[in-house]
Design a protein around this motif. Structure first.
Motif, short mmCIF file in Angstrom:
data_model
loop_
_atom_site.label_atom_id
_atom_site.label_comp_id
_atom_site.label_asym_id
_atom_site.label_seq_id
_atom_site.Cartn_x
_atom_site.Cartn_y
_atom_site.Cartn_z
N VAL A 31 32.34 -2.83 -15.70
CA VAL A 31 31.83 -3.03 -17.05
C VAL A 31 31.21 -1.74 -17.57
O VAL A 31 30.33 -1.16 -16.92
CB VAL A 31 30.75 -4.14 -17.10
N THR A 32 31.67 -1.31 -18.73
CA THR A 32 31.02 -0.19 -19.42
C THR A 32 30.70 -0.64 -20.84
O THR A 32 31.10 -1.74 -21.25
CB THR A 32 31.95 1.04 -19.46
N GLY A 33 29.98 0.20 -21.56
CA GLY A 33 29.60 -0.20 -22.92
C GLY A 33 29.62 0.98 -23.87
O GLY A 33 29.63 2.14 -23.44
N GLY A 34 29.64 0.66 -25.14
CA GLY A 34 29.62 1.69 -26.16
C GLY A 34 29.45 1.08 -27.53
O GLY A 34 29.07 -0.10 -27.65
N LEU A 37 30.68 -14.21 -22.64
CA LEU A 37 32.11 -14.03 -22.35
C LEU A 37 32.33 -12.79 -21.49
O LEU A 37 33.10 -12.82 -20.52
CB LEU A 37 32.91 -13.93 -23.66
N ALA A 38 31.65 -11.68 -21.81
CA ALA A 38 31.77 -10.45 -21.02
C ALA A 38 31.39 -10.72 -19.57
O ALA A 38 32.08 -10.28 -18.64
CB ALA A 38 30.89 -9.36 -21.62
N ARG A 39 30.30 -11.46 -19.39
CA ARG A 39 29.86 -11.82 -18.02
C ARG A 39 30.95 -12.55 -17.26
O ARG A 39 31.25 -12.22 -16.11
CB ARG A 39 28.60 -12.70 -18.12
N ARG A 40 31.57 -13.52 -17.90
CA ARG A 40 32.57 -14.34 -17.19
C ARG A 40 33.84 -13.55 -16.89
O ARG A 40 34.45 -13.71 -15.83
CB ARG A 40 32.90 -15.59 -18.02
N PHE A 41 34.24 -12.69 -17.81
CA PHE A 41 35.45 -11.89 -17.56
C PHE A 41 35.19 -10.87 -16.46
O PHE A 41 36.03 -10.64 -15.59
CB PHE A 41 35.92 -11.18 -18.84
N ALA A 42 34.01 -10.25 -16.49
CA ALA A 42 33.66 -9.28 -15.45
C ALA A 42 33.56 -9.97 -14.09
O ALA A 42 34.04 -9.45 -13.07
CB ALA A 42 32.34 -8.59 -15.80
N VAL A 68 26.14 -5.34 -15.05
CA VAL A 68 26.53 -4.88 -13.70
C VAL A 68 25.41 -5.18 -12.71
O VAL A 68 25.66 -5.65 -11.59
CB VAL A 68 26.86 -3.36 -13.72
N GLU A 69 24.19 -4.95 -13.13
CA GLU A 69 23.06 -5.23 -12.23
C GLU A 69 22.98 -6.72 -11.92
O GLU A 69 22.83 -7.13 -10.77
CB GLU A 69 21.77 -4.74 -12.88
N SER A 70 23.10 -7.53 -12.97
CA SER A 70 22.99 -8.98 -12.80
C SER A 70 24.11 -9.53 -11.91
O SER A 70 23.89 -10.44 -11.10
CB SER A 70 23.02 -9.65 -14.18
N LEU A 71 25.31 -8.98 -12.06
CA LEU A 71 26.46 -9.47 -11.28
C LEU A 71 26.53 -8.80 -9.90
O LEU A 71 27.32 -9.23 -9.05
CB LEU A 71 27.78 -9.20 -12.02
#
Lengths: 227, 227
Positions: B64-67, B27-32, B56-59
């Motif tokens: 996109v950030t993470g925590g 889901l994160a991939r698709r929204f990004a 980010v690298e793949s797209l």
């Protein structure tokens, strides 16, 4: 559907218990229109016969007869149960012997209604389909036709019913046959949807489709993608 | 989706708790990929950041950030809960304050698995969505994204996700926004599916789709017809 399967179904009698309600009447109409032999069951023999005569007249023919639910149960090779949830168990207990050895297709959705719309009722056995299986120990019980719009089924102007039918059961031969039965209706497709223990959510999904219908002014159905 | 709605979503931050599991990651991939601002939450801050960097690298880019899940919960305007059912309630209790005032989208399917496949678990509150609403009394809880194949979401070769997403909730503004969120993904469409009290069957339907996938070797989804 293959020609073989269609030939097989044409050798069978399809009975519809509760065939005078909108959903049962609609299914009987579609099966009869596909050339299958149909028996409409109702609370009284007269009401069943009357509904059958009306359907033959409306279709301009067809192998449709009617009788009491007990008569229809005895006559059918495949027997659809399309009765109200209230009284479902009692009817099956009453018809248990007549239904032994047959394929019984439970189509009942245990729903409640209030101001906020429809909602799923708790069922002790898990679902209407599982309740039928618990009562009808001598029958092969399949769940199907839960999410099909009665309005569309009954409308003679609607040539194609654009929906899939989840078919649930534990016996492959029976679920295959009921998938074929669903697929005789133009536009409709029977899709295997899992075992009886997963019937509850398919029955209950009808509450969601009622919400969809209200929001979008639609007669919603469901298609399974990638199948 | 209208340009207005798209602009609205672009001003918001979408957080995905459990964003390092297959469904959350997908889901994160698709929204990004749709240009939205995404925060991936995970059990540790490092794992979340790592997943974000990988995405980010793949797209080849993306906001996109993470925590940690707590950091992602605090950062998001819309917060998706995509964690395992086991631990669902505990996590929400822990993040209750951080999630107050936000739209929380529960995507969790309470399922069990045995030799016969998947089946729906009993949930005291009725469903994962209702459990979330019971815990998160200061949030607006919506149920959605239950039946979407993680395999398809994660596959960069799959350009279009051919499925509808039932969106369940009692607050119209929130369900409208989550429908729009679903609709940013090419091929995907958010469809209002009823109130939270009817979330159980949509969550549980994933068990049926797992049976469908096994029988037909598919990645099945659901389309609502006539809408």
């Amino acid at each position: 559907m293959s020609d073989d399967a269609k030939r097989d179904l044409k050798a069978l009698t399809i009975s519809v218990l509760g065939g005078t309600g909108p959903q049962g009447r609609g299914l009987a109409r579609r099966f009869a229109a596909a050339g299958l032999t149909v028996v409409i069951g109702s609370r009284t023999s007269e009401r069943g016969a009357e509904a059958a005569a009306g359907l033959v007249e409306s279709l301009g023919g067809g192998a449709v007869t009617g009788g009491s639910n007990a008569e229809a149960a005895a006559a059918g090779d495949i027997v659809l149960v399309v009765v109200p949830w209230d009284g479902h168990k009692e009817l099956l207990v009453e018809l248990k012997d007549a239904l032994a050895g047959k394929i019984v297709v439970d189509c009942v959705n245990p729903l409640g209604f209030d101001k906020q719309g429809a909602y799923a009722l708790d069922v002790e056995e898990g679902s209407a389909t599982q309740q039928a299986a618990a009562v009808l120990t001598g029958s092969t019980v399949v769940g199907a036709f839960h999410n099909v719009s009665a309005v569309l089924l009954e409308d003679p102007e609607v040539a194609s019913i654009d929906t899939d039918v989840f078919v649930l059961g534990d016996e492959r031969e029976a679920t295959d046959l009921v998938q074929e039965l669903a697929s005789v209706v133009p536009g409709m497709r029977g899709v295997y949807g899992g075992r009886r223990r997963n019937a509850h959510q398919v029955e209950a999904l009808t509450a969601n489709l009622i919400s969809v219908n209200r929001r979008y002014k639609a007669h919603a159905g469901v298609r399974v993608t990638d199948v």
